[in-house]
Design an enzyme around this catalytic site. Sequence first.
Site, PDB file in Angstrom:
ATOM      1  CB  ALA A 169      28.390   7.996  60.926  1.00 41.37           C
ATOM      2  CB  VAL A 180      36.517   5.353  53.290  1.00 39.86           C
ATOM      3  CG1 VAL A 180      35.172   5.718  53.893  1.00 39.86           C
ATOM      4  CG2 VAL A 180      37.654   5.661  54.250  1.00 39.86           C
ATOM      5  CG  ASN A 206      34.126  12.526  60.188  1.00 38.83           C
ATOM      6  OD1 ASN A 206      34.802  13.399  60.735  1.00 38.83           O
ATOM      7  ND2 ASN A 206      33.810  11.375  60.787  1.00 38.83           N
ATOM      8  CE1 TYR A 257      45.596  13.365  60.371  1.00 33.65           C
ATOM      9  CE2 TYR A 257      46.673  15.276  61.361  1.00 33.65           C
ATOM     10  CZ  TYR A 257      45.522  14.575  61.041  1.00 33.65           C
ATOM     11  OH  TYR A 257      44.294  15.087  61.383  1.00 33.65           O
ATOM     12  N   PRO A 286      39.683  21.503  61.809  1.00 34.81           N
ATOM     13  CG  PRO A 286      38.349  19.741  62.486  1.00 34.81           C
ATOM     14  CD  PRO A 286      39.217  20.195  61.359  1.00 34.81           C
ATOM     15  CB  VAL A 319      38.712  17.629  68.076  1.00 34.42           C
ATOM     16  CG1 VAL A 319      37.286  17.275  68.507  1.00 34.42           C
ATOM     17  CG2 VAL A 319      38.704  18.794  67.096  1.00 34.42           C
ATOM     18  CB  THR A 356      37.592  12.445  68.890  1.00 31.71           C
ATOM     19  OG1 THR A 356      38.777  12.517  68.081  1.00 31.71           O
ATOM     20  CG2 THR A 356      36.768  13.719  68.687  1.00 31.71           C
TER      21      THR A 356
END
Length: 251
Positions: free
Chosen positions: A10, A59, A85, A151, A181, A184, A186
């Site tokens: 987050a 995580v 996420n 990946y 997606p 993106v 990011t």
Amino acid sequence: MSRIALITGASSGIGKATAEAFAKSNIDLILCGRRRERLRELSEALGPYVKTTTLEFDVRDRTGTFKAIDSLPSEWRNIDILVNNAGNAHGFGPVDEGDPEDWDAMLDSNVKGLLYLTKAVTPGMVQRGRGHIVNISSIAGKQTYANGTVYCASKAAVEALSEGMRLDLTQHGIKVTNIAPGAVETEFSMVRFKGDEARADKVYEGFVPLRAEDIADSIAYAVNAPAHVMIADITILAAAQAAATTVYRKS
């Protein structure tokens, strides 16, 4: 009564944008990540609108993940929405030249981390007879491309896990949504190329990539759908992207 959502990763990108979108829907937030200061800043920014709390953990660390979830006070334990996420790509090259450290980072985060969170959160959902899990996959989970073998494999695993979770958990009133997606913009490419800013920027040259907010909008749409509707799978591409590695760029 407000719903409670737990969002991993987050502190930036899609996770941060999802937290902001959820706040607009009056969903209280458990913001999870590794960067304490960024989590604190986001929590303070959204605090005037919804209740928030933060959990700092990785995580990939199974023990740390379960310890973090167990540390939640009683008022935060009835988690209605889990957004898996957290995850990343590490390295880009043929498999024979791949770095096993990169492979571990991707599989531990993208696959095992998702499983750890799901295991920690879903028993409560099963007990309450309701809940919603949103897994962030990728177009790479649907279309394998050269130089991204591991990946792609990790995201293909997310696709399979989403389908399997839906088969296992629908009977308990738990919805499962898979979001895939495309390109993106990011921190994704900066991580993949290990901080090589010039190389990362070239990924998005010549076209308008998706924004984190675009993905967050689709997640919000899925979790706000009527009770009788389950959005099972959404693939989102930039308008200039036709497939995983087919992007029509302007010169």
